[in-house]
Design a protein around this motif. Structure first.
Motif, mmCIF file in Angstrom:
data_model
loop_
_atom_site.group_PDB
_atom_site.id
_atom_site.type_symbol
_atom_site.label_atom_id
_atom_site.label_comp_id
_atom_site.label_asym_id
_atom_site.label_seq_id
_atom_site.Cartn_x
_atom_site.Cartn_y
_atom_site.Cartn_z
ATOM 1 N N MET A 170 0.979 -1.301 -0.128
ATOM 2 C CA MET A 170 -0.105 -0.019 -0.058
ATOM 3 C C MET A 170 0.950 1.239 -0.092
ATOM 4 O O MET A 170 2.140 1.242 0.365
ATOM 5 N N GLU A 171 0.395 2.318 -0.471
ATOM 6 C CA GLU A 171 1.220 3.464 -0.740
ATOM 7 C C GLU A 171 0.389 4.888 -0.907
ATOM 8 O O GLU A 171 -0.745 4.639 -1.074
ATOM 9 N N SER A 172 0.980 5.701 -0.941
ATOM 10 C CA SER A 172 0.276 7.071 -1.162
ATOM 11 C C SER A 172 1.339 7.936 -2.085
ATOM 12 O O SER A 172 2.427 7.962 -1.857
ATOM 13 N N ARG A 173 0.874 8.552 -3.200
ATOM 14 C CA ARG A 173 1.553 9.288 -4.147
ATOM 15 C C ARG A 173 0.971 10.801 -4.160
ATOM 16 O O ARG A 173 1.203 11.483 -5.021
ATOM 17 N N PHE A 174 0.277 10.972 -3.071
ATOM 18 C CA PHE A 174 -0.417 12.221 -3.149
ATOM 19 C C PHE A 174 0.053 13.537 -2.179
ATOM 20 O O PHE A 174 -0.410 14.498 -2.309
ATOM 21 N N ALA A 222 9.368 -0.184 4.817
ATOM 22 C CA ALA A 222 8.751 1.024 4.943
ATOM 23 C C ALA A 222 9.493 2.035 4.884
ATOM 24 O O ALA A 222 10.335 2.040 4.983
ATOM 25 N N GLY A 223 8.807 3.338 4.062
ATOM 26 C CA GLY A 223 9.653 4.273 3.778
ATOM 27 C C GLY A 223 9.075 5.325 2.920
ATOM 28 O O GLY A 223 8.003 5.174 2.541
ATOM 29 N N ARG A 224 9.569 6.601 2.629
ATOM 30 C CA ARG A 224 9.066 7.364 1.693
ATOM 31 C C ARG A 224 9.228 7.048 0.376
ATOM 32 O O ARG A 224 10.125 6.331 -0.037
ATOM 33 N N LEU A 225 8.276 7.615 -0.624
ATOM 34 C CA LEU A 225 8.451 7.370 -1.918
ATOM 35 C C LEU A 225 9.288 8.501 -2.521
ATOM 36 O O LEU A 225 9.091 9.675 -2.248
ATOM 37 N N PRO A 226 10.476 8.347 -3.349
ATOM 38 C CA PRO A 226 11.118 9.168 -4.070
ATOM 39 C C PRO A 226 10.104 9.751 -5.168
ATOM 40 O O PRO A 226 10.046 9.263 -6.225
ATOM 41 N N ASN A 423 -6.659 20.380 0.994
ATOM 42 C CA ASN A 423 -7.828 20.027 0.269
ATOM 43 C C ASN A 423 -7.564 19.555 -1.176
ATOM 44 O O ASN A 423 -8.475 19.237 -2.001
ATOM 45 N N ARG A 424 -6.271 19.558 -1.565
ATOM 46 C CA ARG A 424 -5.827 19.192 -2.866
ATOM 47 C C ARG A 424 -4.523 18.634 -2.845
ATOM 48 O O ARG A 424 -3.428 19.089 -2.151
ATOM 49 N N PRO A 425 -3.940 17.449 -3.572
ATOM 50 C CA PRO A 425 -2.663 16.921 -3.572
ATOM 51 C C PRO A 425 -1.980 17.768 -4.424
ATOM 52 O O PRO A 425 -2.630 18.286 -5.659
ATOM 53 N N PRO A 426 -0.613 17.601 -4.755
ATOM 54 C CA PRO A 426 0.244 18.294 -6.012
ATOM 55 C C PRO A 426 0.112 17.562 -7.207
ATOM 56 O O PRO A 426 -0.249 16.323 -7.172
ATOM 57 N N THR A 427 -0.228 18.113 -8.285
ATOM 58 C CA THR A 427 -0.586 17.499 -9.577
ATOM 59 C C THR A 427 0.886 17.690 -10.463
ATOM 60 O O THR A 427 1.653 17.012 -10.631
ATOM 61 N N GLU A 428 0.793 18.979 -11.081
ATOM 62 C CA GLU A 428 2.045 19.258 -11.836
ATOM 63 C C GLU A 428 3.337 19.380 -10.724
ATOM 64 O O GLU A 428 3.932 20.717 -10.481
ATOM 65 N N ARG A 429 3.972 18.270 -10.302
ATOM 66 C CA ARG A 429 5.042 18.373 -9.305
ATOM 67 C C ARG A 429 6.240 18.851 -9.845
ATOM 68 O O ARG A 429 7.014 18.015 -10.237
ATOM 69 N N GLY A 430 6.490 20.099 -10.058
ATOM 70 C CA GLY A 430 7.584 20.625 -10.701
ATOM 71 C C GLY A 430 8.108 21.770 -10.290
ATOM 72 O O GLY A 430 7.046 22.750 -9.747
ATOM 73 N N ARG A 431 9.277 22.406 -10.385
ATOM 74 C CA ARG A 431 9.647 23.563 -10.149
ATOM 75 C C ARG A 431 10.723 24.091 -11.164
ATOM 76 O O ARG A 431 11.957 23.628 -11.276
#
Length: 669
Positions: A170-174, A222-226, A423-431
């Motif tokens: 199980m995971e989250s990419r949110f 268990a750990g963070r997702l890169p 109330n919202r996750p990141p979508t265009e995850r860029g800088r």
């Protein structure tokens, strides 16, 4: 640890650390249950071993904990007992240095683990997997995994699966722990017995995997997702993984829940003892139509029934007529806002506000001035979720803005409570201009730094953590918040199921729960006002209904129930909580035992079919309590029970259509 030992040793070749024993004190005195006594075929020695942490080069087939592009192999270098246990391993080819860190938490049965990496080589290192720990559990009959899952409005649904072989993930990419799963897992042998728990202290994207290995072990990673990955570590730079908290109990899931509750209290420190006031939140009564006169009318009604805190939710700031504007422009819409706040306080109520500091509306003044402050990818359109964008909290300027905005609000008005929403996750995850930035980790660091600043600069303010409901309830967040919001779903039977799962992971003093008029989303069966109140009493009581629509009889009943809650609040928040029967049982019940053991509070709910009595023969529904069998107990009406009767025969409940919930207080005689 309080009653638990966790013993590790080096393998004979000194290439990795192995788990020797995990359980009650003394379990390490004897042959290890984790030792592999057979030969290995088609796999490596490390693949069959109870390895604590290993790179892909050493454990290529059964699941590695860290993966570096180009591969990595290491050997043991040194150990120290500074602040727990630190085991250092080095890869002489790549220059990777890994320190496995262990820290027992005093007065609990929790051990925290993490890894500190340093790149001592000449070239950058790219991490595709970045785990915090590998955790071995003896499961000779296969594994029973208990986890919490769902979706928005259905968080913390308790699930279990028996896994004779194979894997679970199980995971989250949110960018937050999310609503679908929480970063928490309990493992038992398929036959039951002792329970072992894993909980990740990380409010970003994460992953937990469990594999039942043929040799009789279940190994959890268990750990963070890169995310987005890979994570780049430059020469000379260091990187620390999130901590993983490990817990165990010989008393199964109920005992494991008590260990996690103890740990929540340790994380809160002295704040754990801070009283959690009964609150009223005006959102369901007014929505975005926030007018001081109407709010004050609600505040007066709330004060009359015994509420102690009045919270104005979304809609109080400039441009916030609906969900398309205002976020980022945190200025009250009404010029008389300050006098309104004072009027609320004159009623004897504390005052609180809802904020969403990470979000910005495209129509806001903030976005017009700083469009570069949101996550974006050049040449790509921006995705709106809930008509808003997400600020890049990895930017120092954004963190500074959020801190100064909250400081200004807390300085301008006597605010004692902040509800922090997201109330919202990141979508265009860029800088733009930073293609290799570790955006997830930088956002987490910015978020936690703001919470740490609030704790230091405004220690009197109670902080409620919310993310569209229960999307951010990890240990790193609860270490800095005072309460969390498990779900936006306040329907009575739905909420009872949500709270049943929540109490497996967290203590009652963290569980904010409201009485509303909302029907259930998934189980719409009507329930009484008393049922709703007793459900909300299971944690931190709040009211979110439109009090102007309640009858005088409802106001009187609410005032009576709030008075009952205040009389048992210390036991609920500071005592030992145990779910005796879940919402799938005909009678659901949770027990709270005071710190001195002399007071037992039982909250009970009718969730199934009635017995038919008195029209037909029937017997009382009973719930067996966790009490001292040698003691005697007396309820508020003077009825006396032996502890043996309560423990083995059970406390009786006679439900009717009109009487569907109860609060029983037992005193030791």
């Amino acid at each position: 640890m309080k009653s638990t030992s966790y013993t590790v040793a080096l393998d004979p070749s000194s290439r990795w650390a192995e788990l020797v024993a995990w359980g009650p004190h003394g379990v390490e005195d004897g042959p290890s249950v984790f030792t592999n006594t057979g030969d290995v075929h088609f796999i490596t020695e490390a693949d069959a071993a109870p390895v604590e942490y290993a790179p892909l080069g050493l454990r290529p087939f059964s699941g590695a904990d860290v993966a570096v592009r180009g591969g990595s192999w290491w050997r043991f270098d040194s150990a120290s007992s500074e602040d727990g246990l630190r085991l250092t391993f080095v890869d002489e080819v790549s220059g990777l240095r890994a320190v496995l860190c262990y820290r027992p938490v005093p007065e609990t049965d929790v051990l925290t683990r993490w890894v500190e990496f340093t790149n001592a080589g000449p070239s950058p290192l790219e991490f595709d997997r970045l785990g915090s720990a590998g955790v071995c559990v003896p499961t000779t009959s296969g594994a029973r995994l208990t986890y919490l899952t769902g979706q928005w409005s259905q968080e913390f649904t308790r699930q279990s699966v028996s896994l004779p072989a194979g894997g679970f993930r199980m995971e989250s990419r949110f960018g937050v722990p999310g609503h679908a799963h929480v970063p928490w897992l309990a493992v038992q042998d398929a036959s039951g017995g002792p329970a072992y728990g894993v909980s990740l202290e990380w409010p970003g994207s994460w992953s937990i995997e469990a594999d039942v290995e043929p040799s009789g072990l279940t190994r959890v990673r268990a750990g963070r997702l890169p995310s987005p990955g890979p994570v780049l570590l430059e020469p000379g730079a260091s990187l620390v993984t999130p901590a993983v908290a490990l817990a165990s109990s010989v008393d199964g899931l109920a005992g494991l829940a008590s260990v996690w509750h103890d740990y929540d209290r340790v994380l809160a420190g002295a704040r754990w003892r801070r009283p959690r006031p009964v609150l009223y939140n005006s959102w369901e009564a007014t929505g975005f139509d926030v007018r001081s006169t109407h709010q004050l009318e609600l505040a007066k009604r709330a004060a009359d029934i015994g509420v102690e805190l009045f919270v104005v939710d979304d809609g109080w700031f400039t441009g916030r007529d609906d969900d398309t504007g205002g976020l980022g422009d945190w200025t009250p819409a009404e010029p008389s806002f300050g006098s309104f706040v004072e009027s609320v306080r004159e009623l004897g109520l504390e005052f609180g506000l809802w904020v969403e500091p990470e979000a910005v509306s495209p129509k806001s003044k903030l976005y017009a001035a700083h469009p570069d402050w949101v996550y974006r990818i050049d040449g790509r359109p921006l995705t709106l979720i809930r008509n808003q964008l997400l600020l890049d909290l990895g930017l120092p300027a954004v963190v500074s803005f959020v801190k100064s905005t909250l400081d200004s609000l807390l300085a301008a008005y006597p605010i004692s409570y902040l509800k922090w929403d997201m109330n919202r996750p990141p979508t265009e995850r860029g800088r733009p201009g930073a293609p290799f930035a570790d955006l997830d980790a930088e956002h987490v660091a910015g978020y936690l730094s703001v919470l740490d600043h609030l704790r230091e600069a405004h220690p009197h303010v109670t902080i409620e953590a919310c993310a569209g409901g229960g999307g951010r309830t990890d240990l790193a967040t609860v270490a800095r918040a005072d309460v969390v919001w498990p779900s936006d779903n306040t329907g009575p039977l739905d909420r009872l199921a949500i709270q049943d799962g929540f109490l497996l992971m967290h203590a009652p003093h963290l569980m904010s729960s409201w009485v509303t008029d909302a029907p259930g989303v998934f189980d719409p069966r009507p329930r009484s006002l008393r049922f709703r109140f007793v459900t909300a009493m299971a944690g931190v009581l709040g009211i979110g209904a439109d009090l102007s629509r309640w009858t005088p009889e409802q106001h009187a009943e609410a005032a009576s129930l709030i008075e009952v809650y205040k009389s048992i609040r210390d036991v609920i928040h500071h005592g030992v909580a145990r779910v005796l029967a879940g919402p799938s049982e005909p009678t659901a019940a949770t027990q709270y035992t005071s710190e001195d053991g002399d007071t037992v509070v039982v909250l009970a709910w009718s969730t199934g079919a009635l017995t038919g009595a008195p029209l037909t023969p029937g017997r009382s529904s009973r719930v067996r309590l966790d009490v001292c069998p040698e003691a005697s107990y007396v309820d508020a009406a003077g009825a006396r029970y032996s502890g043996a009767h309560l423990k083995h025969a059970g406390l009786p409940f006679d439900w009717t259509a009109a009487h569907d919930a109860d609060v029983i207080v037992l005193r030791r005689a």
